[in-house]
Design a protein around this motif. Structure first.
Motif, PDB file in Angstrom:
ATOM      1  N   ILE A   1       1.320   0.696 -11.892  1.00  0.00           N
ATOM      2  CA  ILE A   1       2.728   0.343 -11.752  1.00  0.00           C
ATOM      3  C   ILE A   1       2.799  -0.949 -10.950  1.00  0.00           C
ATOM      4  O   ILE A   1       2.205  -1.061  -9.874  1.00  0.00           O
ATOM      5  N   ILE A   2       3.513  -1.934 -11.482  1.00  0.00           N
ATOM      6  CA  ILE A   2       3.608  -3.250 -10.853  1.00  0.00           C
ATOM      7  C   ILE A   2       4.949  -3.371 -10.136  1.00  0.00           C
ATOM      8  O   ILE A   2       6.008  -3.346 -10.775  1.00  0.00           O
ATOM      9  N   ALA A   3       4.918  -3.497  -8.818  1.00  0.00           N
ATOM     10  CA  ALA A   3       6.138  -3.746  -8.054  1.00  0.00           C
ATOM     11  C   ALA A   3       6.543  -5.194  -8.274  1.00  0.00           C
ATOM     12  O   ALA A   3       5.900  -6.121  -7.784  1.00  0.00           O
ATOM     13  N   ASN A   4       7.634  -5.380  -9.032  1.00  0.00           N
ATOM     14  CA  ASN A   4       8.097  -6.719  -9.389  1.00  0.00           C
ATOM     15  C   ASN A   4       9.361  -7.052  -8.602  1.00  0.00           C
ATOM     16  O   ASN A   4      10.094  -6.159  -8.178  1.00  0.00           O
ATOM     17  N   GLN A   5       9.621  -8.347  -8.422  1.00  0.00           N
ATOM     18  CA  GLN A   5      10.758  -8.790  -7.616  1.00  0.00           C
ATOM     19  C   GLN A   5      10.709  -8.148  -6.225  1.00  0.00           C
ATOM     20  O   GLN A   5      11.732  -7.755  -5.660  1.00  0.00           O
ATOM     21  N   TYR A   6       9.507  -8.053  -5.680  1.00  0.00           N
ATOM     22  CA  TYR A   6       9.287  -7.312  -4.429  1.00  0.00           C
ATOM     23  C   TYR A   6       9.580  -8.202  -3.222  1.00  0.00           C
ATOM     24  O   TYR A   6       9.008  -9.283  -3.073  1.00  0.00           O
ATOM     25  N   GLN A   7      10.482  -7.716  -2.360  1.00  0.00           N
ATOM     26  CA  GLN A   7      10.815  -8.413  -1.126  1.00  0.00           C
ATOM     27  C   GLN A   7      10.275  -7.604   0.044  1.00  0.00           C
ATOM     28  O   GLN A   7      10.863  -6.603   0.454  1.00  0.00           O
ATOM     29  N   GLY A   8       9.141  -8.045   0.554  1.00  0.00           N
ATOM     30  CA  GLY A   8       8.427  -7.266   1.560  1.00  0.00           C
ATOM     31  C   GLY A   8       9.171  -7.071   2.863  1.00  0.00           C
ATOM     32  O   GLY A   8       8.903  -6.115   3.601  1.00  0.00           O
ATOM     33  N   ARG A   9      10.115  -7.959   3.166  1.00  0.00           N
ATOM     34  CA  ARG A   9      10.853  -7.837   4.422  1.00  0.00           C
ATOM     35  C   ARG A   9      12.053  -6.904   4.300  1.00  0.00           C
ATOM     36  O   ARG A   9      12.665  -6.549   5.311  1.00  0.00           O
ATOM     37  N   ALA A  10      12.394  -6.514   3.102  1.00  0.00           N
ATOM     38  CA  ALA A  10      13.530  -5.615   2.893  1.00  0.00           C
ATOM     39  C   ALA A  10      13.074  -4.166   2.996  1.00  0.00           C
ATOM     40  O   ALA A  10      11.967  -3.805   2.570  1.00  0.00           O
ATOM     41  N   THR A  11      13.925  -3.330   3.546  1.00  0.00           N
ATOM     42  CA  THR A  11      13.548  -1.936   3.794  1.00  0.00           C
ATOM     43  C   THR A  11      13.406  -1.133   2.507  1.00  0.00           C
ATOM     44  O   THR A  11      12.435  -0.396   2.321  1.00  0.00           O
ATOM     45  N   LEU A  12      14.383  -1.238   1.597  1.00  0.00           N
ATOM     46  CA  LEU A  12      14.391  -0.394   0.406  1.00  0.00           C
ATOM     47  C   LEU A  12      13.154  -0.576  -0.467  1.00  0.00           C
ATOM     48  O   LEU A  12      12.550   0.428  -0.877  1.00  0.00           O
ATOM     49  N   PRO A  13      12.732  -1.812  -0.800  1.00  0.00           N
ATOM     50  CA  PRO A  13      11.518  -1.942  -1.614  1.00  0.00           C
ATOM     51  C   PRO A  13      10.293  -1.289  -0.972  1.00  0.00           C
ATOM     52  O   PRO A  13       9.513  -0.625  -1.667  1.00  0.00           O
ATOM     53  N   ARG A  14      10.142  -1.440   0.327  1.00  0.00           N
ATOM     54  CA  ARG A  14       9.005  -0.804   1.007  1.00  0.00           C
ATOM     55  C   ARG A  14       9.102   0.710   0.915  1.00  0.00           C
ATOM     56  O   ARG A  14       8.102   1.399   0.674  1.00  0.00           O
ATOM     57  N   GLN A  15      10.299   1.247   1.093  1.00  0.00           N
ATOM     58  CA  GLN A  15      10.479   2.693   1.008  1.00  0.00           C
ATOM     59  C   GLN A  15      10.157   3.211  -0.392  1.00  0.00           C
ATOM     60  O   GLN A  15       9.507   4.261  -0.540  1.00  0.00           O
ATOM     61  N   MET A  16      10.609   2.481  -1.426  1.00  0.00           N
ATOM     62  CA  MET A  16      10.362   2.902  -2.799  1.00  0.00           C
ATOM     63  C   MET A  16       8.877   2.925  -3.109  1.00  0.00           C
ATOM     64  O   MET A  16       8.349   3.893  -3.664  1.00  0.00           O
ATOM     65  N   VAL A  17       8.180   1.854  -2.744  1.00  0.00           N
ATOM     66  CA  VAL A  17       6.741   1.775  -3.009  1.00  0.00           C
ATOM     67  C   VAL A  17       5.999   2.844  -2.236  1.00  0.00           C
ATOM     68  O   VAL A  17       5.109   3.533  -2.771  1.00  0.00           O
ATOM     69  N   ASN A  18       6.340   3.032  -0.973  1.00  0.00           N
ATOM     70  CA  ASN A  18       5.654   4.043  -0.157  1.00  0.00           C
ATOM     71  C   ASN A  18       5.901   5.453  -0.688  1.00  0.00           C
ATOM     72  O   ASN A  18       5.003   6.307  -0.657  1.00  0.00           O
ATOM     73  N   ALA A  19       7.108   5.690  -1.203  1.00  0.00           N
ATOM     74  CA  ALA A  19       7.412   7.010  -1.773  1.00  0.00           C
ATOM     75  C   ALA A  19       6.558   7.273  -3.007  1.00  0.00           C
ATOM     76  O   ALA A  19       6.023   8.379  -3.185  1.00  0.00           O
ATOM     77  N   LEU A  20       6.409   6.264  -3.864  1.00  0.00           N
ATOM     78  CA  LEU A  20       5.567   6.430  -5.054  1.00  0.00           C
ATOM     79  C   LEU A  20       4.110   6.657  -4.663  1.00  0.00           C
ATOM     80  O   LEU A  20       3.417   7.495  -5.248  1.00  0.00           O
ATOM     81  N   LEU A  21       3.641   5.905  -3.689  1.00  0.00           N
ATOM     82  CA  LEU A  21       2.256   6.077  -3.236  1.00  0.00           C
ATOM     83  C   LEU A  21       2.041   7.466  -2.649  1.00  0.00           C
ATOM     84  O   LEU A  21       0.988   8.090  -2.877  1.00  0.00           O
ATOM     85  N   SER A  22       3.021   7.979  -1.918  1.00  0.00           N
ATOM     86  CA  SER A  22       2.886   9.315  -1.322  1.00  0.00           C
ATOM     87  C   SER A  22       2.815  10.404  -2.386  1.00  0.00           C
ATOM     88  O   SER A  22       2.261  11.480  -2.154  1.00  0.00           O
ATOM     89  N   GLU A  23       3.382  10.111  -3.574  1.00  0.00           N
ATOM     90  CA  GLU A  23       3.323  11.059  -4.693  1.00  0.00           C
ATOM     91  C   GLU A  23       2.029  10.923  -5.493  1.00  0.00           C
ATOM     92  O   GLU A  23       1.802  11.682  -6.434  1.00  0.00           O
ATOM     93  N   GLY A  24       1.227   9.935  -5.145  1.00  0.00           N
ATOM     94  CA  GLY A  24      -0.016   9.715  -5.880  1.00  0.00           C
ATOM     95  C   GLY A  24       0.154   8.872  -7.124  1.00  0.00           C
ATOM     96  O   GLY A  24      -0.744   8.847  -7.981  1.00  0.00           O
ATOM     97  N   GLN A  25       1.274   8.177  -7.246  1.00  0.00           N
ATOM     98  CA  GLN A  25       1.492   7.313  -8.412  1.00  0.00           C
ATOM     99  C   GLN A  25       0.601   6.075  -8.311  1.00  0.00           C
ATOM    100  O   GLN A  25       0.335   5.579  -7.214  1.00  0.00           O
ATOM    101  N   PRO A  26       0.143   5.545  -9.448  1.00  0.00           N
ATOM    102  CA  PRO A  26      -0.833   4.442  -9.436  1.00  0.00           C
ATOM    103  C   PRO A  26      -0.189   3.068  -9.225  1.00  0.00           C
ATOM    104  O   PRO A  26      -0.251   2.190 -10.089  1.00  0.00           O
ATOM    105  N   VAL A  27       0.432   2.877  -8.060  1.00  0.00           N
ATOM    106  CA  VAL A  27       1.042   1.582  -7.756  1.00  0.00           C
ATOM    107  C   VAL A  27      -0.070   0.587  -7.435  1.00  0.00           C
ATOM    108  O   VAL A  27      -0.937   0.856  -6.604  1.00  0.00           O
ATOM    109  N   LEU A  28      -0.036  -0.545  -8.097  1.00  0.00           N
ATOM    110  CA  LEU A  28      -1.060  -1.559  -7.864  1.00  0.00           C
ATOM    111  C   LEU A  28      -0.836  -2.247  -6.526  1.00  0.00           C
ATOM    112  O   LEU A  28       0.300  -2.385  -6.052  1.00  0.00           O
TER     113      LEU A  28
END
Length: 260
Positions: free
Chosen positions: A188-215
């Motif tokens: 899974i490719i996180a696109n339009q990712y803004q690392g300083r914004a809270t929501l994108p980090r939360q979304m990616v971390n939630a997927l990773l915690s579920e074991g999803q294959p986020v690159l």
């Protein structure tokens, strides 16, 4: 290696990711093919502009020929006659065409869902194939998933995209079970990712915690994408030293390292 870039949500960067990864493969000396399965033709325009050398030699022509009852028609010979060279060394495209839209019903009713895979199995000389898809699970996106070895999923980092992701993963799992047991979700490719914004980090971390294959590699938003589209030049040619170009190179390296 055949990769499909797919998401049922529009506007997530499928064409941009397809063409830029393919352009990097080609720049590294790999003979690379982009197949544009989306009737909007964004990948076609990105790589060729308005300069399709033969508008009758497209993916629509290939699929029309699969419906032909004439065993000696050109389409029975495969994809080769419908592939066009781009202005970039080692990079080729099988263009989309609006005529694909009215063909869907006939192709489905006559069960032509495996024709793309069969043609690609016979196609010689291409080391890497990247397939762009429409933002819907239809005949053409299913054909692409059935024809591919790996699937990359662009992901916009918001709650709507996260909710839609589970439906998408279930659809891919069903196609894998029923039609293509060699299909793997490469990442899974996180696109339009803004690392300083809270929501994108939360979304990616939630997927990773579920074991999803986020690159690991994430793609930043940039106006350079629109500029490169308007100039029909992938970023490696349009802005080779730009931050986003370096991110695409890192993403390309990551997926091919996973493959190795």
């Amino acid at each position: 290696m055949r990769r499909v870039i797919f998401n049922q949500k529009g506007g997530v960067g499928k064409s941009t990711i397809t063409c830029n990864l393919a352009a990097i493969s080609a720049a590294e000396g790999k003979k690379t093919l982009v197949i544009d399965m989306d009737i909007q033709g964004n990948s076609t325009h990105y790589l060729l502009g308005d300069k399709v050398p033969d508008p009758d030699a497209t993916l629509a022509h290939f699929f029309k020929e699969t419906l032909s009852l004439n065993p000696f028609s050109k389409g029975q010979e495969g994809l080769d006659d419908n592939i066009h060279a781009t202005p970039f060394p080692n990079l080729y495209v099988l263009p989309s065409h609006p005529e694909m839209e009215p063909l869907q019903g006939r192709l489905e009713s006559r069960y032509k869902i495996y024709k793309l895979r069969e043609a690609l199995d016979q196609l010689q000389g291409y080391e890497r194939v990247y397939i762009d898809t429409p933002p819907i699970l239809n005949f053409f996106s299913r054909s692409a998933l059935i024809a591919s070895h790996a699937c990359l999923i662009p992901f916009d980092c918001d709650q709507f995209s996260r909710d839609a992701l589970y439906t998408l993963l279930a659809a891919i799992a069903e196609i894998k079970a029923d039609h293509n047991n060699g299909l793997e979700i490469e990442g899974i490719i996180a696109n339009q990712y803004q690392g300083r914004a809270t929501l994108p980090r939360q979304m990616v971390n939630a997927l990773l915690s579920e074991g999803q294959p986020v690159l690991k590699t994430k793609l930043s938003p940039s106006v350079k994408v629109r500029e490169s589209h308007s100039q029909s030049q992938p970023l490696i040619h349009y802005a080779p030293d730009h931050k986003l170009t370096k991110e695409f190179k890192a993403l390309h390296k990551e997926i091919h390292k996973k493959q190795a």
